[in-house]
Write an enzyme that holds these catalytic residues in place. Structure first.
Site, PDB file in Angstrom:
ATOM      1  N   SER A  12       0.840  -1.200   0.000  1.00 16.46           N
ATOM      2  CA  SER A  12       0.000   0.000   0.000  1.00 16.46           C
ATOM      3  C   SER A  12       0.878   1.255   0.000  1.00 16.46           C
ATOM      4  O   SER A  12       2.034   1.213   0.424  1.00 16.46           O
ATOM      5  CB  SER A  12      -0.901  -0.028   1.235  1.00 16.46           C
ATOM      6  OG  SER A  12      -0.093  -0.194   2.386  1.00 16.46           O
TER       7      SER A  12
ATOM      8  N   CYS B 268      -3.648  -4.267  -8.080  1.00 10.47           N
ATOM      9  CA  CYS B 268      -3.236  -2.861  -8.181  1.00 10.47           C
ATOM     10  C   CYS B 268      -3.609  -2.292  -9.532  1.00 10.47           C
ATOM     11  O   CYS B 268      -3.564  -1.088  -9.732  1.00 10.47           O
ATOM     12  CB  CYS B 268      -1.748  -2.714  -7.931  1.00 10.47           C
ATOM     13  SG  CYS B 268      -0.775  -3.383  -9.267  1.00 10.47           S
TER      14      CYS B 268
ATOM     15  N   GLU C 267      -8.164   3.973  -2.126  1.00 10.36           N
ATOM     16  CA  GLU C 267      -8.120   2.613  -2.669  1.00 10.36           C
ATOM     17  C   GLU C 267      -8.967   1.702  -1.773  1.00 10.36           C
ATOM     18  O   GLU C 267      -8.729   1.615  -0.568  1.00 10.36           O
ATOM     19  CB  GLU C 267      -6.675   2.114  -2.675  1.00 10.36           C
ATOM     20  CG  GLU C 267      -6.552   0.709  -3.204  1.00 10.36           C
ATOM     21  CD  GLU C 267      -5.109   0.206  -3.233  1.00 10.36           C
ATOM     22  OE1 GLU C 267      -4.405   0.371  -2.223  1.00 10.36           O
ATOM     23  OE2 GLU C 267      -4.697  -0.352  -4.256  1.00 10.36           O
TER      24      GLU C 267
HETATM   25  P1  NAD Z   1       0.628  -3.796   2.799  1.00  8.46           P
HETATM   26  O1  NAD Z   1       1.166  -2.447   2.550  1.00  8.46           O
HETATM   27  O2  NAD Z   1      -0.281  -3.998   3.955  1.00  8.46           O
HETATM   28  O3  NAD Z   1       1.825  -4.856   3.006  1.00  8.46           O
HETATM   29  C1  NAD Z   1       2.881  -4.956   2.064  1.00  8.46           C
HETATM   30  C2  NAD Z   1       4.114  -5.488   2.804  1.00  8.46           C
HETATM   31  O4  NAD Z   1       4.522  -4.539   3.794  1.00  8.46           O
HETATM   32  C3  NAD Z   1       3.853  -6.804   3.533  1.00  8.46           C
HETATM   33  O5  NAD Z   1       4.962  -7.654   3.343  1.00  8.46           O
HETATM   34  C4  NAD Z   1       3.667  -6.377   4.982  1.00  8.46           C
HETATM   35  O6  NAD Z   1       4.118  -7.342   5.899  1.00  8.46           O
HETATM   36  C5  NAD Z   1       4.521  -5.123   5.097  1.00  8.46           C
HETATM   37  N1  NAD Z   1       3.961  -4.123   6.021  1.00  8.46           N
HETATM   38  C6  NAD Z   1       2.648  -3.874   6.272  1.00  8.46           C
HETATM   39  N2  NAD Z   1       2.524  -2.846   7.141  1.00  8.46           N
HETATM   40  C7  NAD Z   1       3.777  -2.445   7.445  1.00  8.46           C
HETATM   41  C8  NAD Z   1       4.304  -1.413   8.269  1.00  8.46           C
HETATM   42  N3  NAD Z   1       3.518  -0.603   8.976  1.00  8.46           N
HETATM   43  N4  NAD Z   1       5.649  -1.275   8.342  1.00  8.46           N
HETATM   44  C9  NAD Z   1       6.462  -2.076   7.629  1.00  8.46           C
HETATM   45  N5  NAD Z   1       6.010  -3.072   6.829  1.00  8.46           N
HETATM   46  C10 NAD Z   1       4.689  -3.249   6.721  1.00  8.46           C
HETATM   47  O7  NAD Z   1      -0.064  -4.278   1.432  1.00  8.46           O
HETATM   48  P2  NAD Z   1      -0.963  -5.566   1.194  1.00  8.46           P
HETATM   49  O8  NAD Z   1      -2.276  -5.342   1.860  1.00  8.46           O
HETATM   50  O9  NAD Z   1      -0.201  -6.799   1.474  1.00  8.46           O
HETATM   51  O10 NAD Z   1      -1.141  -5.499  -0.389  1.00  8.46           O
HETATM   52  C11 NAD Z   1      -2.105  -4.708  -1.026  1.00  8.46           C
HETATM   53  C12 NAD Z   1      -1.531  -3.378  -1.447  1.00  8.46           C
HETATM   54  O11 NAD Z   1      -0.437  -3.578  -2.353  1.00  8.46           O
HETATM   55  C13 NAD Z   1      -2.542  -2.538  -2.204  1.00  8.46           C
HETATM   56  O12 NAD Z   1      -2.407  -1.207  -1.789  1.00  8.46           O
HETATM   57  C14 NAD Z   1      -2.116  -2.690  -3.652  1.00  8.46           C
HETATM   58  O13 NAD Z   1      -2.503  -1.652  -4.516  1.00  8.46           O
HETATM   59  C15 NAD Z   1      -0.631  -2.763  -3.497  1.00  8.46           C
HETATM   60  N6  NAD Z   1      -0.018  -3.362  -4.674  1.00  8.46           N
HETATM   61  C16 NAD Z   1       0.636  -2.545  -5.546  1.00  8.46           C
HETATM   62  C17 NAD Z   1       1.179  -3.065  -6.702  1.00  8.46           C
HETATM   63  C18 NAD Z   1       1.880  -2.181  -7.682  1.00  8.46           C
HETATM   64  O14 NAD Z   1       2.429  -2.682  -8.654  1.00  8.46           O
HETATM   65  N7  NAD Z   1       1.888  -0.873  -7.473  1.00  8.46           N
HETATM   66  C19 NAD Z   1       1.087  -4.430  -6.956  1.00  8.46           C
HETATM   67  C20 NAD Z   1       0.417  -5.237  -6.035  1.00  8.46           C
HETATM   68  C21 NAD Z   1      -0.139  -4.683  -4.889  1.00  8.46           C
END
Ligand code: NAD
Length: 497
Positions: free
Chosen positions: A227, A282, A383
């Protein structure tokens, strides 16, 4: 009690040092299928040291030999494709057609990375000055950290680590803690393919693992997908620690339909973009803007289609849309829908309270459609990452683009038209990195860079394509002048190999 997922460090499966775990559930049934450990900074450090120790000999391995390991991995992935897709459906929830597609897209990245001897080629210019030649060499940098999200747990790690190791680096991967199981199998296949111990390491967990990776002095760079809020934190923290960083964030993708579009083809593209993977992509379309007369045509088609979508277990071939990843995520999507209603949008199709017979504990959200929306409502500005569409009307394509530009994200957008001129203008004006023309999911294949703009991406070099190679290598430029005098053999440097 179900089994606890192990870390992979220095070529061996290891228990994490912490006993704290999270539950991994099948989203269709709600039943626990495994537990994931919340590893600590000690675990990260052990993985980094293993990766660091493996770097010199892996770097010294000729690039065609490194590529051959990936060729073998590609063959193994093909062989196990169906098994990987089924496992993925069980831990993520998306339907089999989608998980098969995800595994295929992952394989394509391994395939692309197999071309590393060519992809790593530098440039040369003879006689750039009198008697002087210049050449650039792409060299690996050391240990890279890779952090990935839950929505493509097979493909997204493969956007990164095959390129990182193909170019001679070593890796510490932190997969999503929500669905790490299928990639464990891929790591085992990489080992079977002959990837030497320590070249790829996996540490499971959450925030502590990520923060340690951002700060660790022996990690030279970080690739992240997740995210936008977390992408920004990781970008800022890892950059402050002197690393090269690429972080891909969230999205709110607009699908703009012109009156001259082929409406049947447009509906197919829009519907699969909005509701595919239950909106957890995404590149998912989220706001549909019908320009002029296109509005009533597309709204009717989307509503008809969305009302007929069959939700259920992704393993059932009759299912068209699976669950969302977790109960917490279902509640988050539902609260966005509540807020949309409170803000005055018209809820034309309500997916709250959806359920599936026999799978009442699954994490269900039905297809949802809002109309009469405004750019400042949270259903349009934020989102949602669920099967929720907003349909709006604009008088002109310029107005539609202006509406899109009010949004902070800029991952992808699409235009539907039969006019080449309109398509060309859109490409020029959109200001967004991934653009679909009559394509609902504007996904670049492995040969092109993947990544957005605005608040959807932080950094400059994107994932995969030529950018992936550039990110994992440094261009070392050698400027040479050779005198005609014979070299003294006592002054020659010792060989590094
Ligand atoms: P997320 O941000 O919750 O987690 C992503 C990663 O970060 C995970 O490995 C998680 O363990 C870690 N994380 C979560 N919170 C954290 C924090 N506070 N500090 C440090 N690390 C942390 O995302 P998600 O829910 O797993 O995935 C969905 C998101 O990913 C959506 O926003 C989506 O749009 C995005 N996404 C983007 C793309 C792209 O190409 N831009 C592709 C796929 C997914």
């Amino acid at each position: 009690m179900s089994s606890v997922v192990q870390n992979y460090v220095g070529g061996g499966w290891r228990e994490a040092s912490s006993t704290e775990t999270l539950s991994i559930k099948n989203p269709a049934s709600g039943a626990e299928i495994a537990q994931v450990p919340l590893s600590t900074s000690t675990d990260v450090d052990a993985a980094v040291q293993a990766a660091r120790a493996a770097f010199p000999s892996w770097r010294a391995t000729p690039s065609p030999v490194r590529a051959r390991v990936l060729f073998r991995l590609k063959a193994l992935l093909e062989e196990h494709k169906e098994e990987l897709a089924v496992q993925l459906t069980k831990e993520h929830g998306k339907i089999l057609a989608e998980t098969r597609g995800e595994v295929q897209r992952g394989i394509e990245n391994v395939e692309h990375a197999c071309g590393v001897p060519t992809l790593m080629m530098g440039d040369t210019v003879e006689e750039i000055s009198t008697g002087i030649d210049s050449a650039s060499w792409r060299q690996p940098l050391g240990v890279f950290g890779i952090i990935t999200p839950y929505n493509f747990p097979v493909m997204i790690p493969l956007w990164f680590w095959p390129y990182a190791v193909a170019t001679g680096n070593t890796v510490v991967l932190k997969p999503s803690e929500q669905d790490p199981l299928t990639h464990q199998k891929i790591v085992a296949l990489a080992r079977e393919a002959g990837l030497p111990d320590g070249v790829l390491n996996v540490v499971h967990g959450g925030r502590e693992v990520v923060e340690t990776m951002c700060d660790h002095p022996d990690i030279v760079g970080v690739s992240f997908v997740g995210s936008s809020d977390v992408a920004k934190i990781v970008y800022t923290r890892a950059s402050a620690a002197g690393k090269r960083v690429q972080t891909l964030g969230g999205a709110k993708n607009f699908l703009i339909v012109l009156p001259d579009a082929d409406m049947d083809a447009t509906l197919d593209a829009c519907a699969s973009s909005i509701f595919g993977s239950s909106g957890q992509r995404c590149l998912a379309g989220s706001v549909v803007v019908g320009v002029g007369d296109a509005h009533h045509q597309i709204r009717e088609r989307i509503l008809d289609y969305a009302s007929s979508i069959r939700i259920g277990d992704g393993l059932d071939t009759a299912t068209q849309m699976g669950p969302v990843i977790s109960g917490a995520h279902r509640d988050k999507v539902n609260s966005f829908i509540d807020q949309g209603v409170a803000d005055g949008a018209r809820l034309s199709l309500d997916g709250r309270g959806a359920t599936v017979e026999g799978l009442e504990d699954g994490f269900w959200v039905g297809p949802t459609v809002f109309e009469d929306v405004a750019p400042d409502m949270s259903i349009v500005s934020e989102e949602i990452f669920g099967p929720v569409a907003s349909i709006n009307r604009a008088d002109s394509v310029e107005d539609a683009i202006a509406m899109m530009h009010q949004n902070r994200y800029g991952n992808a957008c699409s235009l539907f038209t039969t006019s080449g001129h309109a398509a060309r203008e859109f490409r020029y004006q959109a200001g967004i990195s991934m653009i679909g023309i009559n394509i609902g999911v504007a996904a670049p294949m492995a040969f092109f860079p993947f990544g957005g703009s605005r608040q959807s991406f932080f950094g400059d070099l994107k994932a995969a394509g030529k950018d992936g190679i550039a990110f994992y290598t440094d261009q070392r430029v050698v400027i040479s002048r050779w005198s005609a005098v014979k070299a003294d053999p006592h002054n020659l440097p010792k060989s590094s190999s």
